[in-house]
Design a protein around this motif. Structure first.
Motif, PDB file in Angstrom:
ATOM      1  N   MET A   1      25.900  -6.808  -5.465  1.00 20.02           N
ATOM      2  CA  MET A   1      26.558  -5.503  -5.541  1.00 20.02           C
ATOM      3  C   MET A   1      27.957  -5.597  -4.927  1.00 20.02           C
ATOM      4  N   LYS A   2      28.949  -5.239  -5.710  1.00 19.70           N
ATOM      5  CA  LYS A   2      30.312  -5.274  -5.181  1.00 19.70           C
ATOM      6  C   LYS A   2      30.683  -3.891  -4.642  1.00 19.70           C
ATOM      7  N   SER A   3      31.105  -3.840  -3.416  1.00 22.07           N
ATOM      8  CA  SER A   3      31.504  -2.559  -2.830  1.00 22.07           C
ATOM      9  C   SER A   3      32.957  -2.224  -3.129  1.00 22.07           C
ATOM     10  N   VAL A   4      33.752  -3.253  -3.235  1.00 20.76           N
ATOM     11  CA  VAL A   4      35.160  -3.033  -3.539  1.00 20.76           C
ATOM     12  C   VAL A   4      35.542  -3.947  -4.696  1.00 20.76           C
ATOM     13  N   ILE A   5      36.178  -3.372  -5.676  1.00 21.36           N
ATOM     14  CA  ILE A   5      36.694  -4.187  -6.776  1.00 21.36           C
ATOM     15  C   ILE A   5      38.138  -3.761  -7.040  1.00 21.36           C
ATOM     16  N   ALA A   6      39.025  -4.711  -7.051  1.00 17.78           N
ATOM     17  CA  ALA A   6      40.410  -4.439  -7.440  1.00 17.78           C
ATOM     18  C   ALA A   6      40.764  -5.385  -8.574  1.00 17.78           C
ATOM     19  N   GLU A   7      41.340  -4.819  -9.617  1.00 16.83           N
ATOM     20  CA  GLU A   7      41.677  -5.660 -10.773  1.00 16.83           C
ATOM     21  C   GLU A   7      43.127  -5.476 -11.170  1.00 16.83           C
ATOM     22  N   ASP A   8      43.851  -6.580 -11.132  1.00 17.26           N
ATOM     23  CA  ASP A   8      45.222  -6.611 -11.653  1.00 17.26           C
ATOM     24  C   ASP A   8      46.128  -5.533 -11.071  1.00 17.26           C
ATOM     25  N   LEU A   9      46.047  -5.329  -9.786  1.00 12.33           N
ATOM     26  CA  LEU A   9      46.882  -4.288  -9.187  1.00 12.33           C
ATOM     27  C   LEU A   9      48.348  -4.714  -9.186  1.00 12.33           C
ATOM     28  N   VAL A  10      49.174  -3.813  -9.672  1.00 10.53           N
ATOM     29  CA  VAL A  10      50.614  -4.045  -9.642  1.00 10.53           C
ATOM     30  C   VAL A  10      51.255  -2.863  -8.939  1.00 10.53           C
ATOM     31  N   LYS A  11      52.126  -3.155  -8.008  1.00  9.84           N
ATOM     32  CA  LYS A  11      52.867  -2.076  -7.347  1.00  9.84           C
ATOM     33  C   LYS A  11      54.285  -2.542  -7.075  1.00  9.84           C
ATOM     34  N   THR A  12      55.227  -1.789  -7.572  1.00 13.57           N
ATOM     35  CA  THR A  12      56.615  -2.131  -7.287  1.00 13.57           C
ATOM     36  C   THR A  12      57.243  -1.004  -6.493  1.00 13.57           C
ATOM     37  N   TYR A  13      58.190  -1.364  -5.664  1.00 10.96           N
ATOM     38  CA  TYR A  13      58.940  -0.372  -4.905  1.00 10.96           C
ATOM     39  C   TYR A  13      60.381  -0.373  -5.393  1.00 10.96           C
ATOM     40  N   ARG A  14      61.102   0.631  -4.970  1.00  8.36           N
ATOM     41  CA  ARG A  14      62.522   0.713  -5.331  1.00  8.36           C
ATOM     42  C   ARG A  14      62.718   0.607  -6.832  1.00  8.36           C
ATOM     43  N   LYS A  15      62.025   1.410  -7.577  1.00  3.08           N
ATOM     44  CA  LYS A  15      62.167   1.453  -9.025  1.00  3.08           C
ATOM     45  C   LYS A  15      62.039   0.082  -9.670  1.00  3.08           C
ATOM     46  N   GLY A  16      61.066  -0.664  -9.191  1.00  6.07           N
ATOM     47  CA  GLY A  16      60.757  -1.923  -9.855  1.00  6.07           C
ATOM     48  C   GLY A  16      61.498  -3.132  -9.339  1.00  6.07           C
ATOM     49  N   SER A  17      62.420  -2.931  -8.402  1.00  3.23           N
ATOM     50  CA  SER A  17      63.212  -4.085  -7.969  1.00  3.23           C
ATOM     51  C   SER A  17      62.449  -4.973  -6.982  1.00  3.23           C
ATOM     52  N   VAL A  18      61.461  -4.394  -6.298  1.00  2.00           N
ATOM     53  CA  VAL A  18      60.668  -5.204  -5.382  1.00  2.00           C
ATOM     54  C   VAL A  18      59.206  -5.149  -5.802  1.00  2.00           C
ATOM     55  N   LYS A  19      58.659  -6.305  -6.065  1.00  2.00           N
ATOM     56  CA  LYS A  19      57.269  -6.357  -6.490  1.00  2.00           C
ATOM     57  C   LYS A  19      56.396  -6.614  -5.266  1.00  2.00           C
ATOM     58  N   ALA A  20      55.652  -5.604  -4.833  1.00  2.00           N
ATOM     59  CA  ALA A  20      54.790  -5.790  -3.671  1.00  2.00           C
ATOM     60  C   ALA A  20      53.472  -6.422  -4.097  1.00  2.00           C
ATOM     61  N   LEU A  21      52.927  -5.936  -5.203  1.00  2.00           N
ATOM     62  CA  LEU A  21      51.702  -6.529  -5.752  1.00  2.00           C
ATOM     63  C   LEU A  21      51.986  -6.953  -7.180  1.00  2.00           C
ATOM     64  N   ASP A  22      51.531  -8.156  -7.500  1.00  2.00           N
ATOM     65  CA  ASP A  22      51.889  -8.725  -8.791  1.00  2.00           C
ATOM     66  C   ASP A  22      50.615  -9.186  -9.501  1.00  2.00           C
ATOM     67  N   GLY A  23      49.744  -8.211  -9.803  1.00  2.00           N
ATOM     68  CA  GLY A  23      48.499  -8.562 -10.481  1.00  2.00           C
ATOM     69  C   GLY A  23      47.436  -9.070  -9.528  1.00  2.00           C
ATOM     70  N   LEU A  24      47.243  -8.335  -8.442  1.00  2.00           N
ATOM     71  CA  LEU A  24      46.277  -8.774  -7.441  1.00  2.00           C
ATOM     72  C   LEU A  24      44.863  -8.318  -7.798  1.00  2.00           C
ATOM     73  N   SER A  25      43.914  -9.244  -7.724  1.00  2.00           N
ATOM     74  CA  SER A  25      42.504  -8.913  -7.949  1.00  2.00           C
ATOM     75  C   SER A  25      41.678  -9.461  -6.800  1.00  2.00           C
ATOM     76  N   LEU A  26      40.716  -8.657  -6.377  1.00  2.00           N
ATOM     77  CA  LEU A  26      39.774  -9.156  -5.375  1.00  2.00           C
ATOM     78  C   LEU A  26      38.520  -8.309  -5.434  1.00  2.00           C
ATOM     79  N   ASP A  27      37.457  -8.778  -4.786  1.00  2.00           N
ATOM     80  CA  ASP A  27      36.263  -7.945  -4.655  1.00  2.00           C
ATOM     81  C   ASP A  27      35.542  -8.283  -3.365  1.00  2.00           C
ATOM     82  N   VAL A  28      34.791  -7.312  -2.887  1.00  2.00           N
ATOM     83  CA  VAL A  28      34.043  -7.508  -1.652  1.00  2.00           C
ATOM     84  C   VAL A  28      32.575  -7.202  -1.938  1.00  2.00           C
TER      85      VAL A  28
END
Lengths: 264, 328
Positions: B1-28
């Motif tokens: 049983m996975k309690s946490v699932i993250a798939e392909d998370l992308v997050k950019t700041y400053r209107k896309g100029s800084v990529k904080a997350l670039d397709g992050l996936s993990l599970d717990v």
């Protein structure tokens, strides 16, 4: 229903802060009292008002309004402080309505105003302030003052959330409130100002509030070129209109800003 | 049983100029501890903030306890606890005030909030300081109280974002003790850290992230194996280096690397302790006494270095700043 309870818990937190650090309450009361005494005795002799009962009758409504206007700064810096400490993140991760925190805070800051207004009124009375209108109208004017502080508190929420740094917030909010309170009829008749400024002062919400309080305290007085203008003749109505405008703009704006603002 | 699932998370700041997350996936997996390990600016905090519903990702999806964090953030908030890098509590209030207030905000009601506050203060050894303002607490006490505040409703999933950053060694030990207790109670925990030792100590599984991506995952042991097995290190006098290098190479069957400056000879060994004894015996026969001899297992630092090409302590300051919107 839960939303209201949550907001009240946040309000209670602020009152609890006052109980834990009573200095805050003491100093936020001493400061306006000091203003009352300074203006009354330093300027009182040299500002001729034509008002019956002397300068203090003119001054007290002005100082009341100035004090509640500073709620803006209190709310803004309190909120900015919470953001800096990361407390906002915690609140936002709780299963409560996002608006509960901002509603609670505006309510808490307004509650403090009750105590401060009471202390100022008492001081004013000691130094010669005698409202002549009767208890009902006096109470009405205090309610009006509390609402005005509450409305400005919402501007403070927006200012606090917009600032990039908690230290800037205090400065910015003084930059807003000082011109607002001094470019008005609060401390002296506007008659001495250049004509264009008299119009600005006349339409300034602080002026309409001060005029409203004066009227409710039983002091009918109008100044200079703007006498008989709409805000001068209907200060209470005009003040209410301003409050509604402020709230209609800033409540939704602030709630939205709060839901989207990341911690810094 | 996975309690946490993250798939392909992308997050950019400053209107896309800084990529904080670039397709992050993990599970717990439920009931286990996952440590997200990475240097400053790697995207650890952004990951936690997204999973804790404080931030919406640009794309990707995530569930916590089976609930979608983007579609149902309110539901997620009911089952998570979050404790961040800062002690997010009201410093002018006492520890007790804080816990009772948070209890009430979790809608426990006054009586239950008080009971739970007392219970947690006891559990985290804060009972004696319960009636003091948090301002007077030490760094470690503040973090413990902050952790307590995130445990009020017994969360299904707990997020700890760098729980020991900025603590002194003693505070860190205390915090580890507390977290180990929680783990024993079976909480599902996602913990971010920039301390390799911390991940090693607390986590069942580790994901290493860098520049917003997972670059490795596995148990601490598996990650260490990825870098290689044990190494034998010998330090001797200058004039004995070549003789000892010869011995080490003969025993290990591999070529030894020599650091002239440190007078250190290193070689990979397969059966470490046997090799150690053999080298010592051979050196003794030749009348050589080592200044130092040791069998080294790769540390997670080595792992990080070999995975990313830069040390974990490299503060990627520029990226970290941008990720937080350019604020210091």
């Amino acid at each position: 229903m839960n939303g209201i309870t949550d907001a009240l818990i946040i309000t209670k937190r602020q009152l609890l802060q006052l109980a834990r650090v009573p200095e805050v309450l003491i100093f936020s009361t001493i400061q306006p009292i000091m203003f009352v005494l300074l203006f009354r005795f330093v300027f009182g002799g040299s500002i001729s008002t034509g008002a019956p009962g002397g300068y203090v009758q003119l001054l007290m409504p002005g100082i009341f309004v100035q004090t509640v206007a500073f709620t803006l700064a209190a709310t803004a810096s309190g909120l900015a402080e919470d953001m800096k400490k990361g407390l906002i993140d915690r609140f936002r991760s709780l299963p409560i309505a996002r608006s509960a925190l901002v509603f609670g805070r505006t309510l808490g800051d307004s509650t403090l105003n009750i105590v401060v207004l009471f202390a100022m009124g008492l001081t004013g009375f000691i130094v010669g302030w005698r409202p002549s209108s009767g208890i009902l109208k006096i109470s009405l004017s205090f309610i009006l003052l509390l609402f005005f502080g509450y409305a400005l508190s919402w501007v403070g929420i927006y200012a606090g959330l917009s600032a990039r740094d908690a230290r800037v917030v205090q400065n910015v909010s003084f930059l807003i409130t000082f011109p607002l309170t001094f470019l008005s009829n609060a401390f002296a008749p506007t008659t001495g100002m250049p004509k264009p400024l008299q119009y600005v002062a006349e339409w300034n919400p602080v002026s309409t509030m001060v005029a409203a309080c004066r009227e409710l305290f039983g002091l009918k007085i109008q100044f200079g070129v703007t006498a008989n203008s709409f805000p001068s003749s209907h200060p209470v109505t005009m003040s209410l209109i301003y409050m509604v405008i402020i709230m209609v703009i800033f409540v939704p704006l602030s709630v939205r800003k709060y839901s989207t603002t990341a911690n810094r | 049983m996975k309690s946490v699932i993250a798939e392909d998370l992308v997050k950019t700041y400053r209107k896309g100029s800084v990529k904080a997350l670039d397709g992050l996936s993990l599970d717990v997996t439920e009931g286990t501890v996952l440590s997200v390990l990475g240097p400053n600016g790697a995207g650890k905090t952004t990951t936690v903030r997204i999973l804790a519903t404080l931030l919406a990702p640009d794309s990707g999806r995530a569930t916590v306890a089976g609930i979608d964090v983007i579609k149902n953030p309110e539901k997620v908030r009911e089952v998570i606890g979050l404790s961040g890098q800062y002690a997010a509590v009201d410093e002018t209030l006492t520890g007790w005030d804080n816990l009772v207030m948070f209890g009430q905000l979790y809608h426990l009601g006054k009586t239950k909030s008080v009971a739970r506050a007392n219970e947690l203060l006891e559990k985290f050894s804060l009972t004696d300081s319960a009636r003091r303002p948090i301002k007077t607490y030490s760094g470690g006490m503040r973090r413990r109280l902050d952790l307590a505040a995130s445990l009020i409703v017994r969360p299904k999933v707990l997020f700890l974002d760098e729980p020991t950053t900025g603590l002194d060694p003693r505070g860190r030990q205390e915090m580890w003790g507390v977290i180990e207790e929680l783990v024993k109670d079976g909480v599902t925990l996602l913990l971010t850290t920039q301390y390799l030792e911390e991940a090693d100590q607390l986590a069942d599984e580790i994901v290493v992230i860098d520049y917003g991506k997972v670059i490795a995952r596995g148990t601490s042991d598996a990650l260490k194996k990825q870098v290689g097995g044990e190494r034998l290190e010998v330090i001797v006098e200058q004039n004995q280096i070549s003789a000892v290098a010869e011995i080490v190479e003969r025993v290990s069957g591999a070529s030894a690397s020599i650091d002239e400056g440190l007078r250190k000879i290193t070689a990979p060994v397969s059966s470490g302790s046997t090799a150690l004894v053999e080298v010592l015996r051979a050196m003794d026969t030749s009348g050589i006494h080592p200044l130092d001899i040791a069998l080294k297992r790769p540390s997670l630092d080595d792992v990080f270095m070999s995975l990313t090409g830069h040390a974990a302590e490299d503060q990627v300051v520029e990226v970290a700043k941008k990720a937080r919107g350019g604020r210091p």
